[in-house]
Motif scaffolding. Structure first.
Motif, PDB file in Angstrom:
ATOM      1  N   TYR A 120       0.841  -1.191   0.000  1.00 31.84           N
ATOM      2  CA  TYR A 120       0.000   0.000   0.000  1.00 31.84           C
ATOM      3  C   TYR A 120       0.876   1.240   0.000  1.00 31.84           C
ATOM      4  CZ  TYR A 120      -3.840  -3.132   1.212  1.00 31.84           C
ATOM      5  OH  TYR A 120      -4.773  -4.127   1.203  1.00 31.84           O
ATOM      6  N   ALA A 150      -3.990   5.942   3.986  1.00 33.67           N
ATOM      7  CA  ALA A 150      -5.424   5.741   3.737  1.00 33.67           C
ATOM      8  C   ALA A 150      -5.685   4.417   3.052  1.00 33.67           C
ATOM      9  CB  ALA A 150      -5.978   6.895   2.901  1.00 33.67           C
ATOM     10  N   ALA A 151      -4.844   4.045   2.093  1.00 38.46           N
ATOM     11  CA  ALA A 151      -5.014   2.764   1.408  1.00 38.46           C
ATOM     12  C   ALA A 151      -4.781   1.608   2.374  1.00 38.46           C
ATOM     13  CB  ALA A 151      -4.061   2.668   0.216  1.00 38.46           C
ATOM     14  N   LEU A 200      -5.328   1.616   5.557  1.00 38.09           N
ATOM     15  CA  LEU A 200      -6.456   1.549   6.472  1.00 38.09           C
ATOM     16  C   LEU A 200      -7.705   0.986   5.804  1.00 38.09           C
ATOM     17  CD1 LEU A 200      -7.100   2.208   9.434  1.00 38.09           C
ATOM     18  CD2 LEU A 200      -7.812   4.483   8.701  1.00 38.09           C
ATOM     19  N   SER A 201      -7.757   1.009   4.483  1.00 39.19           N
ATOM     20  CA  SER A 201      -8.899   0.419   3.779  1.00 39.19           C
ATOM     21  C   SER A 201      -8.879  -1.102   3.828  1.00 39.19           C
ATOM     22  CB  SER A 201      -8.913   0.883   2.317  1.00 39.19           C
ATOM     23  OG  SER A 201      -7.849   0.287   1.571  1.00 39.19           O
ATOM     24  N   ASP A 202      -7.751  -1.691   4.210  1.00 41.23           N
ATOM     25  CA  ASP A 202      -7.624  -3.136   4.394  1.00 41.23           C
ATOM     26  C   ASP A 202      -8.221  -3.479   5.762  1.00 41.23           C
ATOM     27  OD1 ASP A 202      -6.553  -5.689   5.249  1.00 41.23           O
ATOM     28  OD2 ASP A 202      -5.044  -5.519   3.670  1.00 41.23           O
ATOM     29  N   ASP A 203      -9.257  -4.283   5.779  1.00 42.80           N
ATOM     30  CA  ASP A 203      -9.973  -4.568   7.025  1.00 42.80           C
ATOM     31  C   ASP A 203      -9.069  -5.150   8.093  1.00 42.80           C
ATOM     32  OD1 ASP A 203     -12.302  -3.627   5.916  1.00 42.80           O
ATOM     33  OD2 ASP A 203     -13.105  -5.610   5.415  1.00 42.80           O
ATOM     34  N   ALA A 215      -6.931  -2.340   9.477  1.00 51.44           N
ATOM     35  CA  ALA A 215      -7.783  -1.462  10.281  1.00 51.44           C
ATOM     36  C   ALA A 215      -8.095  -2.100  11.630  1.00 51.44           C
ATOM     37  CB  ALA A 215      -9.073  -1.158   9.521  1.00 51.44           C
ATOM     38  N   ALA A 256      -7.877   7.972   7.318  1.00 57.42           N
ATOM     39  CA  ALA A 256      -8.609   7.441   6.159  1.00 57.42           C
ATOM     40  C   ALA A 256      -8.845   8.488   5.081  1.00 57.42           C
ATOM     41  CB  ALA A 256      -9.947   6.867   6.619  1.00 57.42           C
ATOM     42  N   ASN A 257      -8.425   9.714   5.304  1.00 55.43           N
ATOM     43  CA  ASN A 257      -8.625  10.793   4.327  1.00 55.43           C
ATOM     44  C   ASN A 257      -7.825  10.493   3.055  1.00 55.43           C
ATOM     45  OD1 ASN A 257      -8.720  13.162   2.852  1.00 55.43           O
ATOM     46  ND2 ASN A 257      -7.960  14.482   4.491  1.00 55.43           N
ATOM     47  N   PRO A 258      -8.486  10.099   1.956  1.00 61.68           N
ATOM     48  CA  PRO A 258      -7.736   9.714   0.756  1.00 61.68           C
ATOM     49  C   PRO A 258      -7.105  10.888   0.041  1.00 61.68           C
ATOM     50  CG  PRO A 258     -10.090   9.711   0.292  1.00 61.68           C
ATOM     51  CD  PRO A 258      -9.943   9.986   1.761  1.00 61.68           C
TER      52      PRO A 258
END
Length: 500
Positions: A322, A326-327, A329-332, A335, A370-372
């Motif tokens: 990643y 942000a990317a 954190l998009s991985d469950d 996160a 998480a702010n992309p």
């Protein structure tokens, strides 16, 4: 385009300013500002944080004596960006509602500490300067394994032997020495770096430097510093990624001028400051800063919750391929690890300051990460791990171990750092840079093909990071070895982005 092809300067700013321009100009008249603050470490963070607070405070009170003389340390790049722009630069905020731009005019002088150290000393000695602020990163303090001044550092040695000073502590001491000789006006030195008890740390380093001077130079200086100089602690918070070409293009489009000094950041900003000043100061509270007699609680919450989680996501995310926080954190699974670190490992170690909703703070941290639009690169956050791990993660580890618990998620973050150091590439086969002041030592200690137990033992022996106690804790070492093994197995055997 308005002003197309022209560089941001005071005169060109006047030409493009006007109703409906879509950005905010300086909140004070830069031409009228006189220098009252010296700042060591004129990087992107200071320009997006303290310089903004200082300008807003001056605007709120109508004061014209809180301009900033900013000092670049090693590189002259920031000076080359800002001097042709009359010190002006823009702050590009990237949030959910799209970008917002403000031009900041509080930096009125830019000095290059490496090229003109005498000018830095002279500015610190100026009685009109009542505050010196510092953001030189953890490594800029040049501390040894015990946290004191590293007397073996060649730059520290050179500053002690009398060359024009180039280290931050050397500049401070020589500036204070000159200040004393010019009448001894009181001054406050405010560290804004991510160090536990940063004011106390900096005060200690200054006194160690003074004690190491020849007797004729240091005579009476320590006593004068004790009486006339204050070193309050503070906690700063704002995410400031490295500026990209895309950010420059967006700023130039919004402004209608070329700005080579633009910095990018998030809408959020926070500053908690110990109320212990030797002389006058900007009314930063008018700009949203919080003054308190107890910074330690706020500092621990931020370092152990936000900064530690940032590092966890940086190392796991970079290994997993990643590019941004942000990317990652998009991985469950990443996160979930971030949430568990904060809730299970960090929270039991905290003394929560009055008025802070800790659960709400955790949610806010994850929302900011998480702010992309920020595109904060994982490898940027991963820099200087040898300096960051002790202040972000290892305090939590020690506190939980003393309570009889091995903190699995804090240990996972340390394991991810070890694998990052040893492996050197992500799951896509891309190189991961090891940007660290101890890079050579770490490379020598780590081997990509070493078995997990040997890798853990070897890196735990880097005493500047782990001290004498953690290598001897069998439970911590066992969990660390288990997690390194699992990370390496999954990274080597999986084409997915999941690191474990």
């Amino acid at each position: 385009m308005r002003g197309a092809g022209q560089r941001l300067r005071l005169d060109t700013l006047d030409r493009v300013a006007g109703p409906g321009r879509g950005w905010h100009g300086p909140q004070v008249d830069p031409r009228a500002l006189r220098v009252g603050v010296v700042h060591l470490g004129l990087g992107a963070f200071h320009r997006a944080h303290q310089a903004v607070f200082t300008e807003l405070a001056a605007a709120a009170t109508g004061r014209d004596d809180w301009g900033i003389a900013g000092v670049t340390q090693r590189s002259a790049a920031v000076r080359e960006q800002l001097v042709p722009q009359d010190g002006l630069y823009s702050v590009l905020e990237r949030g959910a509602d799209g970008p917002a731009l403000r031009v900041v005019g509080s930096v009125r002088e830019v000095l290059h500490g490496g090229g003109d150290p005498a000018a830095v000393v002279d500015r610190i000695a100026d009685p009109a300067v009542r505050v010196v602020t510092v953001t030189v990163t953890e490594k800029g303090y040049r501390r040894d394994g015990r946290g004191g001044l590293d007397r073996s550092d060649p730059e520290v040695v050179a500053d002690l032997t009398g060359r024009p000073p180039r280290t931050a502590v050397g500049q401070l001491v020589r500036g204070l020495q000159a200040r004393r000789s010019r009448g001894g006006a009181p001054v406050t030195v405010l560290s804004c770096d991510n160090l536990s008890g940063n004011g106390r740390v900096l005060r200690g380093l200054v006194h160690e430097f003074v004690a190491a001077l020849p007797a004729a130079q240091g005579a009476g200086l320590a006593d004068w510093i004790t009486g006339a100089v204050r070193f309050p602690s503070c906690m700063v918070d704002r995410i400031v990624p490295a500026t990209r070409d895309e950010d420059r293009a967006d700023a130039n489009r919004l402004l209608g001028l070329e700005d080579r000094g633009v910095v990018v950041t998030e809408p959020f900003r926070q500053w908690v400051i110990e109320d212990d000043f030797a002389a006058d100061r900007p009314t930063w509270e008018r700009a949203g800063a919080l003054f308190t007699t107890d910074v330690a609680g706020w500092e621990a919450v931020k370092l152990r919750t936000l900064n530690a989680t940032h590092s966890l996501l940086a190392y796991l995310g970079a290994l997993s391929g990643y590019d941004t926080i942000a990317a990652a954190l998009s991985d469950d699974r990443l996160a979930a690890a971030a949430e568990a670190l904060m809730v299970e490992d960090v929270t039991p170690t905290l003394r929560v300051p009055d008025g802070l909703d800790l659960a709400g703070y955790r949610r806010q941290v994850l929302a900011r990460f998480a702010n992309p639009a920020l595109r904060h690169r994982t490898v940027q956050v991963a820099m200087d791990g040898s300096q960051k791990l002790p202040v972000r993660l290892l305090g939590t580890v020690r506190d939980r171990l003393s309570a009889g618990v091995v903190p699995r998620h804090a240990t996972l973050a340390v394991a991810a750092w070890m694998v990052y150091v040893a492996r050197g590439w992500d799951v896509r086969g891309r190189e991961l840079p090891l940007d660290d002041p101890l890079a050579d030592r770490l490379r020598a200690a780590a081997s990509a093909d070493a078995d997990p137990s040997r890798l853990v033992d070897s890196l735990l022996r880097v005493s500047e990071i782990f001290g004498p106690d953690l290598p001897e804790h069998g439970g911590f070492r066992a969990v660390l070895t288990e997690q390194v093994m699992r990370l390496r197995t999954d990274l080597n055997g999986s084409s997915s982005h999941h690191p474990y």
